[in-house]
Design an enzyme around this catalytic site. Structure first.
Site, PDB file in Angstrom:
ATOM      1  N   ARG A  62       0.856  -1.185   0.000  1.00 59.50           N
ATOM      2  CA  ARG A  62       0.000   0.000   0.000  1.00 59.50           C
ATOM      3  C   ARG A  62       0.893   1.236   0.000  1.00 59.50           C
ATOM      4  NH1 ARG A  62      -3.368  -2.170   4.890  1.00 59.50           N
ATOM      5  NH2 ARG A  62      -1.272  -2.992   5.188  1.00 59.50           N
ATOM      6  N   ASP A  64       2.391   4.917  -0.301  1.00 56.62           N
ATOM      7  CA  ASP A  64       1.877   6.212   0.137  1.00 56.62           C
ATOM      8  C   ASP A  64       1.726   7.192  -1.027  1.00 56.62           C
ATOM      9  OD1 ASP A  64       1.618   5.708   2.831  1.00 56.62           O
ATOM     10  OD2 ASP A  64       3.686   6.282   3.294  1.00 56.62           O
ATOM     11  N   ARG A 209      11.730   4.892   3.869  1.00 51.65           N
ATOM     12  CA  ARG A 209      12.027   6.329   3.853  1.00 51.65           C
ATOM     13  C   ARG A 209      12.830   6.744   5.088  1.00 51.65           C
ATOM     14  NH1 ARG A 209       6.140   8.627   2.582  1.00 51.65           N
ATOM     15  NH2 ARG A 209       7.138  10.597   3.147  1.00 51.65           N
TER      16      ARG A 209
END
Lengths: 274, 274
Positions: A62, A64, A209
């Site tokens: 999923r 972002d 990230r």
């Protein structure tokens, strides 16, 4: 009641597997949000337009808002008997320029893109030049200071393996399972960019990230590779580096059916090349 | 009239040279059009915002709408004595993400980005895979059929050198000078794309896009390299291939001060790498 009174059973649905590439810049992410279109929603709309069927497209990751994919995988069931090759062509004809189905095939009904996935590879691109680059603005994050790749690689070695990655995740709640196995982290100079490849069996929210932000901090000398065991042990988000922007991240590939190689420290490149 | 009655002469203006990168997708081209913003106009606006001066920014190549640049060169004069390094930083701070000044320096008043230029290198990118690629949609043209690179290279050899390129230009009027020298055309497989590099002393309107379209026709077997001398000799636009879309084209580099190498058939890569 005789057998003739029974409604005939509908034919069993088919299950399809798709590989998807997208430029995530214009989207709210894989899932739709109040203020934006999701890639999933877009694909479901395209399938409805072609087949008339409402279906649920399940993605492996999923991603972002703003995150890209070169090899997102999704699965969905369908009643319509249209050949996969025709459905594939029709989908790409109705999808916008920034989303495409790279492959589409019928698979076993037991396959589920998300639950069957055994691992993923992500890439984070850091433009590492004095001036920003307009042609890489949508797909990379800009770091002006020269990055020390050897230091970043030493830090990456410390993060590889099975660890509690609570310090590298957003919104961890007490009781959440935060142990994951990173198979490999590669740090490569690629043209004007430094590319960080992260392969593993699963990823916490924002984990890649935050790993990229932590390695970037190592690359500019704010922290050192020797700090990594302490950061992991702290299990505190405040001890790792910043969450780099979504635009630099791309989901490269999803794995099914076990780890792609038996060796403990494969490079992501070897893993990514089938 | 005494010397004291004379107005003091303004200080001589400085002359500045800039190297610019842009993603041309959102722009009307180098020059503004009725319905769109030009890169030139955008740069002039940024210079006015920082220095308060109206200046004319002269570009080496007047790229069309949608064409990109990795090394466009422009020059402009300025009265303000601000250090070039500060002006450079200030320009990149006010310019949008899709335009950046890569370099800025004071140069001789005799330098003019367009009139002093002695050659340019362009690149045309063809995505050559069965399915389109969202992450390359802004910067490449999609050709599904596999391209025969050897055939394209043979055709490229026929176009290199000094020729009348009237058959490879749009809107040629009687009396126009249509002789140009192509230093080199390279055709390279680069990842998912075929890249066509064209280096020469000057280019007619749409010339690189028509060369790329003609080589693509050779690559899919519609015409052959043996047809190239006849296409050149015809001087007719109708005998060459299609004009490929702007999005695949990028101005890579502009040369000043003579041809970069004495050899007659340098590869563009050698020319492009200083």
């Amino acid at each position: 009641m005789s057998a003739a009174d029974l409604e005939p059973l509908p034919p069993p649905p088919r299950n399809l597997r798709m590989v998807i590439e997208y430029d995530g810049t214009a989207y709210a992410g894989w899932e739709k949000q109040k203020n934006g279109v999701g890639i999933q929603q877009l694909l479901q709309g395209a399938i409805r337009q072609i087949t008339g069927e409402d279906t649920s497209v399940n993605g492996a990751g999923r991603t972002d808002a703003g995150v890209h994919a070169l090899g997102q995988v999704a699965s969905f069931t369908l009643q319509k008997r249209m050949p996969a090759v025709d459905l594939h062509r029709a989908l790409n004809a109705v999808l916008p320029d920034d989303v495409a189905v790279l492959a589409l095939e019928d698979v076993s009904l037991y396959f589920h893109a998300r639950f069957s996935a055994t691992g993923k590879i992500y890439r984070y691109l850091i433009l590492n030049e004095p001036v920003r680059a307009p042609l890489l603005a949508r797909t990379s994050h800009h770091v002006r200071s020269p990055l020390d790749l050897d230091a970043m690689r030493a830090a990456a070695r410390e993060l590889e393996g099975r660890h509690d990655f609570a310090a590298f995740a957003r919104d961890v709640e007490p009781g959440d399972e935060t142990v994951r196995t990173i198979w490999a982290i590669d740090v490569e100079r690629e043209g004007r960019c430094v590319a960080i490849y992260v392969a593993g069996d699963g990823f916490l929210y924002n984990m890649v990230r935050i790993i990229a932000g932590t390695l970037a901090h190592v690359g500019v000398g704010k922290i050192s590779s020797a700090d990594m065991p302490g950061v992991l042990a702290s299990q505190k988000r405040s001890s790792s580096g910043p969450t780099l922007p979504a635009r630099g991240l791309a989901l490269l590939r999803v794995f099914y059916g076990g780890r792609p190689s038996a060796r403990p420290k494969d490079s992501c490149r070897e893993i990514a090349t089938p």
